[in-house]
Design a protein around this motif. Structure first.
Motif, PDB file in Angstrom:
ATOM      1  N   VAL A  48      -7.016   5.753  -3.551  1.00 49.13           N
ATOM      2  CA  VAL A  48      -7.243   6.540  -2.332  1.00 49.13           C
ATOM      3  C   VAL A  48      -6.473   7.854  -2.413  1.00 49.13           C
ATOM      4  CG1 VAL A  48      -6.851   6.620   0.160  1.00 49.13           C
ATOM      5  CG2 VAL A  48      -7.751   4.544  -0.894  1.00 49.13           C
ATOM      6  N   LEU A  49      -5.203   7.770  -2.821  1.00 47.98           N
ATOM      7  CA  LEU A  49      -4.388   8.975  -2.907  1.00 47.98           C
ATOM      8  C   LEU A  49      -4.950   9.936  -3.954  1.00 47.98           C
ATOM      9  CD1 LEU A  49      -0.542   9.082  -2.733  1.00 47.98           C
ATOM     10  CD2 LEU A  49      -1.753  10.507  -4.368  1.00 47.98           C
ATOM     11  N   VAL A 100      -2.136   8.848   6.550  1.00 49.23           N
ATOM     12  CA  VAL A 100      -2.886   7.599   6.361  1.00 49.23           C
ATOM     13  C   VAL A 100      -1.927   6.436   6.106  1.00 49.23           C
ATOM     14  CG1 VAL A 100      -4.515   6.404   4.856  1.00 49.23           C
ATOM     15  CG2 VAL A 100      -4.967   8.764   5.556  1.00 49.23           C
ATOM     16  N   THR A 101      -0.941   6.671   5.257  1.00 50.75           N
ATOM     17  CA  THR A 101       0.020   5.621   4.922  1.00 50.75           C
ATOM     18  C   THR A 101       0.858   5.225   6.140  1.00 50.75           C
ATOM     19  OG1 THR A 101       0.135   6.442   2.656  1.00 50.75           O
ATOM     20  CG2 THR A 101       1.901   4.977   3.377  1.00 50.75           C
ATOM     21  N   TYR A 106       0.839  -1.194   0.000  1.00 46.56           N
ATOM     22  CA  TYR A 106       0.000   0.000   0.000  1.00 46.56           C
ATOM     23  C   TYR A 106       0.878   1.250   0.000  1.00 46.56           C
ATOM     24  CZ  TYR A 106      -3.314   3.588   1.411  1.00 46.56           C
ATOM     25  OH  TYR A 106      -4.059   4.731   1.456  1.00 46.56           O
ATOM     26  N   ALA A 107       1.870   1.254   0.872  1.00 43.73           N
ATOM     27  CA  ALA A 107       2.744   2.416   0.983  1.00 43.73           C
ATOM     28  C   ALA A 107       3.664   2.549  -0.223  1.00 43.73           C
ATOM     29  CB  ALA A 107       3.575   2.316   2.263  1.00 43.73           C
ATOM     30  N   TRP A 108       4.201   1.423  -0.678  1.00 44.58           N
ATOM     31  CA  TRP A 108       5.243   1.467  -1.688  1.00 44.58           C
ATOM     32  C   TRP A 108       4.727   1.923  -3.046  1.00 44.58           C
ATOM     33  CZ3 TRP A 108       6.528  -1.060  -6.251  1.00 44.58           C
ATOM     34  CH2 TRP A 108       7.838  -0.868  -6.677  1.00 44.58           C
ATOM     35  N   TRP A 111      -1.572  16.710   0.228  1.00 43.94           N
ATOM     36  CA  TRP A 111      -0.672  15.561   0.109  1.00 43.94           C
ATOM     37  C   TRP A 111      -0.259  15.032   1.483  1.00 43.94           C
ATOM     38  CZ3 TRP A 111       0.873  13.074  -4.366  1.00 43.94           C
ATOM     39  CH2 TRP A 111       0.531  13.689  -5.571  1.00 43.94           C
ATOM     40  N   ASN A 112      -0.124  15.894   2.471  1.00 44.03           N
ATOM     41  CA  ASN A 112       0.293  15.447   3.803  1.00 44.03           C
ATOM     42  C   ASN A 112      -0.696  14.455   4.407  1.00 44.03           C
ATOM     43  OD1 ASN A 112       2.579  17.000   3.701  1.00 44.03           O
ATOM     44  ND2 ASN A 112       1.790  18.643   4.986  1.00 44.03           N
TER      45      ASN A 112
END
Length: 433
Positions: free
Chosen positions: A387-388, A404-405, A249-251, A398-399
């Motif tokens: 989501v982003l 969330v991440t 999800y993060a990557w 963006w923050n």
């Protein structure tokens, strides 16, 4: 039976050959090609969006169409490799995704682009489960985590150079022709791999008796019933899948929206953006290599291999969460980008541990288990760009996406703490019996 090369008599009569390292070379080159084909869309996204008149929300769905297919086809292609051996599967999927890499340059609207990227993702889904299956057959246990570290370092570094590579290619040709050029890379790899690789290393003419004695006794392919109930109910399987969800999800931010973030938030020009877009993957590759080198060394020195893997996972994902939060406090662009790149480095400390855990826990079911882990991970990767895209598209913040991440990363760190990364499923089956 294997064919000795220069071997006579017992395995101890001659030193072992090193044919198994060519499997690592093939894995490294394919990992690089896979990431080039995957990441090139993010750097080309401004050109593609402009040509097809796409919004951020629509481009988010383009990114996620690949990831959805990548997730859905992980278990089938991993299981296919367990049943039939990785050679057959890898040849088919590499040619498949190479065709749809080229076909990305033939699209005419948003719908055709989404369908093409979905079919592209269906092909790439077979890559890493079947490379891991090949490692399980060709490498002694002590060499596996280092091989995973080197392979994933190479994959990340392939992705790291891709933004600037795409920038250079787009300076001499349009984006449609560029995708055709990238698609040809996999075709060349498939031809060379088909000539050299064997599912069973003992059938390879370059493997002598001494090297064969180092390798696992289990054949590369066999017919067996996958213990689906065991896979679905085992706590370690749930945890290894959960941490990979968080990781992926993060990557996926790094290979989808990061170039856009650099352009819109920090106002870098296209050339600087292309150079900086590869920094998270460059440091991520270093994290993969470092983990692959240090985990076996610490295990030899201190024992407790399972605990050491868990600590690398907890520190990796927990540290990545802190780096992302730190990035939101930096107004200086290079400091913010450095913090984001360090999040990728920290993230990738867990990657070799994840895939080696699949090898040790999965045993002969490694293709299926690693496919399951990567499927769940890429469900996270599917959700992330969407989501982003909606958060930024609706709020411009963006923050908020970083917060969330970071929360998702902390859940991944918790999963790592709960994993038993060394007990094989087959052993736990025997204990239950």
């Amino acid at each position: 039976m294997f064919s000795p090369s220069g071997a006579a008599g017992s395995p101890a009569a001659t030193p072992p050959t090193r044919a198994r390292y060519w499997v690592v070379v093939f894995a490294i080159t394919l990992a690089v090609i896979q990431y080039i084909d995957r990441v090139c869309i993010s750097q080309a996204a401004p050109s593609v969006s402009s040509a097809l008149d796409l919004s951020k929300e629509q481009m988010g769905w383009v990114f996620s169409a690949f990831t959805l297919a990548y997730a859905l086809f992980e278990i089938p292609t991993g299981y296919w490799g367990d049943r039939n051996g990785p050679r057959r599967v890898l040849l088919r999927v590499v040619l498949w995704w190479s065709f749809f890499t080229a076909a990305t340059g033939w699209v005419w609207n948003w719908s055709s682009l989404v369908v093409t990227r979905f079919l592209f993702g269906a092909g790439e889904a077979g890559c890493f489960p079947n490379l891991t299956k090949a490692f399980e057959a060709w490498l002694p246990t002590r060499e596996r985590i280092r091989a995973q570290g080197i392979m994933w370092m190479s994959a990340r570094w392939g992705g790291a150079v891709t933004p600037y590579l795409v920038f250079l290619v787009l300076s001499v040709m349009n984006w449609r022709l560029a995708f055709l050029v990238f698609g040809l890379l996999g075709v060349v790899w498939a031809i060379l791999f088909a000539r050299w690789f064997r599912d069973n290393p003992r059938e390879h003419p370059s493997v002598n008796a001494a090297e064969a004695a180092l390798l696992p006794e289990r054949p590369a392919s066999s017919h067996f019933a996958v213990p689906w109930r065991k896979l679905i109910t085992a706590p370690s399987v749930w945890c290894v899948c959960g941490q990979y969800f968080a990781c992926s999800y993060a990557w996926y931010f790094f290979i989808t929206w990061f170039p856009t973030y650099l352009l819109e938030v920090h106002k870098f020009d296209l050339k600087s953006s292309a150079l900086l877009a590869g920094l998270p993957l460059l440091l991520g590759g270093a994290g993969c290599f470092l983990a692959g080198a240090l985990v076996p060394r610490f295990t030899r020195r201190f024992g407790h291999g399972g605990l050491i893997r868990r600590l690398f996972g907890v520190v990796g994902q927990g540290g990545a969460a802190l780096c992302l939060i730190a990035a939101t406090f930096f107004s200086q662009p290079l400091l913010a980008v450095t913090a984001i790149a360090l999040a990728s480095f920290s993230n990738d400390l867990s990657i070799p541990c994840s895939w080696t855990t699949c090898m040790d826990v999965g045993g002969r079911y490694v293709g299926t288990l690693s496919g399951m882990m990567n499927m769940v991970g890429n469900i996270g990767g599917f959700l992330s760009p969407i989501v982003l895209g909606y958060i930024v598209g609706r709020t411009g913040d963006w923050n908020l996406t970083f917060y969330v991440t970071a929360a998702v990363y902390l859940l991944g760190a918790l999963c790592w703490w709960l994993i038993d990364p060394v007990t094989p499923l087959e052993l736990s089956e025997e204990s239950a019996a």
